[in-house]
Design a protein around this motif. Sequence first.
Motif, PDB file in Angstrom:
ATOM      1  N   THR A  18      31.699  61.819  50.940  1.00 43.44           N
ATOM      2  CA  THR A  18      32.790  60.879  51.120  1.00 43.44           C
ATOM      3  C   THR A  18      32.411  59.484  50.632  1.00 43.44           C
ATOM      4  O   THR A  18      31.386  58.930  51.019  1.00 43.44           O
ATOM      5  CB  THR A  18      33.183  60.802  52.598  1.00 43.44           C
ATOM      6  OG1 THR A  18      33.291  62.134  53.129  1.00 43.44           O
ATOM      7  CG2 THR A  18      34.499  60.070  52.780  1.00 43.44           C
ATOM      8  N   THR A  19      33.247  58.896  49.783  1.00 40.38           N
ATOM      9  CA  THR A  19      33.083  57.513  49.345  1.00 40.38           C
ATOM     10  C   THR A  19      34.432  56.809  49.444  1.00 40.38           C
ATOM     11  O   THR A  19      35.482  57.442  49.549  1.00 40.38           O
ATOM     12  CB  THR A  19      32.568  57.416  47.895  1.00 40.38           C
ATOM     13  OG1 THR A  19      33.501  58.080  47.027  1.00 40.38           O
ATOM     14  CG2 THR A  19      31.200  58.060  47.750  1.00 40.38           C
ATOM     15  N   SER A  20      34.410  55.484  49.417  1.00 35.68           N
ATOM     16  CA  SER A  20      35.648  54.722  49.534  1.00 35.68           C
ATOM     17  C   SER A  20      35.749  53.710  48.408  1.00 35.68           C
ATOM     18  O   SER A  20      34.743  53.286  47.824  1.00 35.68           O
ATOM     19  CB  SER A  20      35.719  54.009  50.885  1.00 35.68           C
ATOM     20  OG  SER A  20      34.709  53.024  50.972  1.00 35.68           O
ATOM     21  N   ARG A  21      36.981  53.322  48.124  1.00 36.88           N
ATOM     22  CA  ARG A  21      37.228  52.307  47.103  1.00 36.88           C
ATOM     23  C   ARG A  21      38.454  51.516  47.520  1.00 36.88           C
ATOM     24  O   ARG A  21      39.523  52.093  47.769  1.00 36.88           O
ATOM     25  CB  ARG A  21      37.447  52.960  45.744  1.00 36.88           C
ATOM     26  CG  ARG A  21      37.686  51.974  44.604  1.00 36.88           C
ATOM     27  CD  ARG A  21      37.870  52.703  43.292  1.00 36.88           C
ATOM     28  NE  ARG A  21      36.721  53.548  42.984  1.00 36.88           N
ATOM     29  CZ  ARG A  21      36.675  54.357  41.930  1.00 36.88           C
ATOM     30  NH1 ARG A  21      37.710  54.453  41.119  1.00 36.88           N
ATOM     31  NH2 ARG A  21      35.600  55.097  41.695  1.00 36.88           N
ATOM     32  N   LYS A  43      44.708  58.536  50.120  1.00 38.83           N
ATOM     33  CA  LYS A  43      45.193  57.164  50.005  1.00 38.83           C
ATOM     34  C   LYS A  43      45.320  56.566  51.397  1.00 38.83           C
ATOM     35  O   LYS A  43      45.771  57.232  52.329  1.00 38.83           O
ATOM     36  CB  LYS A  43      46.559  57.166  49.311  1.00 38.83           C
ATOM     37  CG  LYS A  43      47.273  55.825  49.294  1.00 38.83           C
ATOM     38  CD  LYS A  43      46.599  54.828  48.382  1.00 38.83           C
ATOM     39  CE  LYS A  43      47.378  53.515  48.345  1.00 38.83           C
ATOM     40  NZ  LYS A  43      46.681  52.496  47.536  1.00 38.83           N
ATOM     41  N   ARG A 118      41.393  54.017  48.614  1.00 36.01           N
ATOM     42  CA  ARG A 118      41.366  55.471  48.704  1.00 36.01           C
ATOM     43  C   ARG A 118      39.965  55.947  49.063  1.00 36.01           C
ATOM     44  O   ARG A 118      38.979  55.239  48.864  1.00 36.01           O
ATOM     45  CB  ARG A 118      41.824  56.112  47.401  1.00 36.01           C
ATOM     46  CG  ARG A 118      40.840  56.061  46.259  1.00 36.01           C
ATOM     47  CD  ARG A 118      41.335  56.918  45.090  1.00 36.01           C
ATOM     48  NE  ARG A 118      40.281  57.148  44.121  1.00 36.01           N
ATOM     49  CZ  ARG A 118      40.217  56.580  42.922  1.00 36.01           C
ATOM     50  NH1 ARG A 118      41.153  55.723  42.557  1.00 36.01           N
ATOM     51  NH2 ARG A 118      39.238  56.868  42.094  1.00 36.01           N
ATOM     52  N   PHE A 119      39.931  57.156  49.604  1.00 43.01           N
ATOM     53  CA  PHE A 119      38.674  57.839  49.887  1.00 43.01           C
ATOM     54  C   PHE A 119      38.535  58.983  48.898  1.00 43.01           C
ATOM     55  O   PHE A 119      39.462  59.777  48.718  1.00 43.01           O
ATOM     56  CB  PHE A 119      38.653  58.366  51.324  1.00 43.01           C
ATOM     57  CG  PHE A 119      38.743  57.276  52.359  1.00 43.01           C
ATOM     58  CD1 PHE A 119      37.650  56.496  52.656  1.00 43.01           C
ATOM     59  CD2 PHE A 119      39.940  57.024  53.009  1.00 43.01           C
ATOM     60  CE1 PHE A 119      37.734  55.478  53.601  1.00 43.01           C
ATOM     61  CE2 PHE A 119      40.033  56.009  53.958  1.00 43.01           C
ATOM     62  CZ  PHE A 119      38.924  55.238  54.254  1.00 43.01           C
ATOM     63  N   ASP A 120      37.407  59.041  48.237  1.00 45.80           N
ATOM     64  CA  ASP A 120      37.132  60.098  47.271  1.00 45.80           C
ATOM     65  C   ASP A 120      36.124  61.079  47.859  1.00 45.80           C
ATOM     66  O   ASP A 120      35.255  60.690  48.662  1.00 45.80           O
ATOM     67  CB  ASP A 120      36.580  59.514  45.974  1.00 45.80           C
ATOM     68  CG  ASP A 120      37.616  58.667  45.246  1.00 45.80           C
ATOM     69  OD1 ASP A 120      38.780  59.097  45.176  1.00 45.80           O
ATOM     70  OD2 ASP A 120      37.260  57.581  44.763  1.00 45.80           O
ATOM     71  N   GLU A 172      33.128  48.816  51.528  1.00 40.97           N
ATOM     72  CA  GLU A 172      33.233  50.260  51.332  1.00 40.97           C
ATOM     73  C   GLU A 172      32.713  51.017  52.551  1.00 40.97           C
ATOM     74  O   GLU A 172      33.291  52.023  52.973  1.00 40.97           O
ATOM     75  CB  GLU A 172      32.469  50.671  50.075  1.00 40.97           C
ATOM     76  CG  GLU A 172      33.158  50.230  48.784  1.00 40.97           C
ATOM     77  CD  GLU A 172      32.329  50.495  47.548  1.00 40.97           C
ATOM     78  OE1 GLU A 172      31.152  50.897  47.701  1.00 40.97           O
ATOM     79  OE2 GLU A 172      32.849  50.311  46.436  1.00 40.97           O
ATOM     80  N   ALA A 175      35.209  50.682  55.347  1.00 39.91           N
ATOM     81  CA  ALA A 175      36.345  51.581  55.136  1.00 39.91           C
ATOM     82  C   ALA A 175      36.012  52.988  55.608  1.00 39.91           C
ATOM     83  O   ALA A 175      36.865  53.682  56.176  1.00 39.91           O
ATOM     84  CB  ALA A 175      36.742  51.582  53.664  1.00 39.91           C
ATOM     85  N   LEU A 176      34.760  53.440  55.397  1.00 39.41           N
ATOM     86  CA  LEU A 176      34.363  54.760  55.894  1.00 39.41           C
ATOM     87  C   LEU A 176      34.364  54.797  57.418  1.00 39.41           C
ATOM     88  O   LEU A 176      34.743  55.803  58.032  1.00 39.41           O
ATOM     89  CB  LEU A 176      32.977  55.130  55.356  1.00 39.41           C
ATOM     90  CG  LEU A 176      32.908  55.440  53.859  1.00 39.41           C
ATOM     91  CD1 LEU A 176      31.466  55.722  53.440  1.00 39.41           C
ATOM     92  CD2 LEU A 176      33.784  56.632  53.508  1.00 39.41           C
ATOM     93  N   LEU A 179      37.883  55.300  58.337  1.00 38.67           N
ATOM     94  CA  LEU A 179      38.303  56.691  58.140  1.00 38.67           C
ATOM     95  C   LEU A 179      37.869  57.569  59.299  1.00 38.67           C
ATOM     96  O   LEU A 179      38.665  58.369  59.822  1.00 38.67           O
ATOM     97  CB  LEU A 179      37.722  57.227  56.833  1.00 38.67           C
ATOM     98  CG  LEU A 179      37.901  58.737  56.601  1.00 38.67           C
ATOM     99  CD1 LEU A 179      39.376  59.095  56.463  1.00 38.67           C
ATOM    100  CD2 LEU A 179      37.113  59.205  55.381  1.00 38.67           C
TER     101      LEU A 179
END
Length: 305
Positions: A18-21, A43, A118-120, A172, A175-176, A179
């Motif tokens: 999991t990564t964030s942007r 998103k 978004r989270f990728d 970033e 943001a995780l 999530l």
Amino acid sequence: MYVQEADPLEDVLTLIGTTSRLSVRLVAGGRWALSFGPPDGIKFNAVRRGRCVLTVDGVPEPIPLHEGDCFLLVQPRPFTLASAPGVRPLPAGPVFAAATGGVARTGTGEDVVLMGGRFDFGERARELLLDVLPPVIHVPGDTAEAATVRWALQQIDAELRERPLAATLVTEHLALVMLIHLLRLHLVNAGPGGTSGWLAGLADPIVAPALRALHARPAHGWTVAELAAVAAVSRSTLAARFKRVVGQGPLEYLTRWRIELAADRLRHGDQTVAAIAAQVGYGSVSALSNAFKRVTGVSPRDYRR
């Protein structure tokens, strides 16, 4: 039976990479609406000021968003953000392409401010996580349970505003954090039918201890009787409950989790197949190969190639 604690949610989020942007902010006012295409990954948006309405393709009713609210769009579906239902939307792409100073603007005035991104995830995210979530997760910001989400958003705001050293990396990671807390809140608030699969199992008082035991010791030769002892119920009760909530029996789930662990090692490491077999609970290469091919359709060696 005592079993060390494990965290299946942490295991899965780690496994799928999991990564964030973060994206640019959106400032809007008056009568406005923007249409977005299906996003990659998950998103997310948070309303930092004002209120607006979210409409998602395939979701019957518009979702009102108030100041402090967040949403996760889990499935790749077109969506619209608007000042009110019925406003004809403009395509969001050109509006965000014209952003200056990290801010995109639409409409007239500054009634509404949204922060998003978004989270990728890695290639296994769709089956392991996203398919067991509803298309949209909406978390109201005015509840006590959302306090940590509010804190994370405030810290992200401060980092973006003041731009100290390593601000991008910090935002970033924050943001995780957001999530994880949004997923926790979803598990608490979803109720029956609000989620499915292993994620639903984490919210079930009987299934959850067995799931944690499987994740704590995936290489152990678990029996349903041992797992039932961990959950403090009868063997038949655990088997039926696990099947109903998770959608598969406990030993079938164990096999599939072992294969996920093996596949991750095959993708990202250079260990031998024999070493991986021992690590995930198979006594021989042939035992792992048989299970691996049954689940994935290919042998471990072919998968690695």
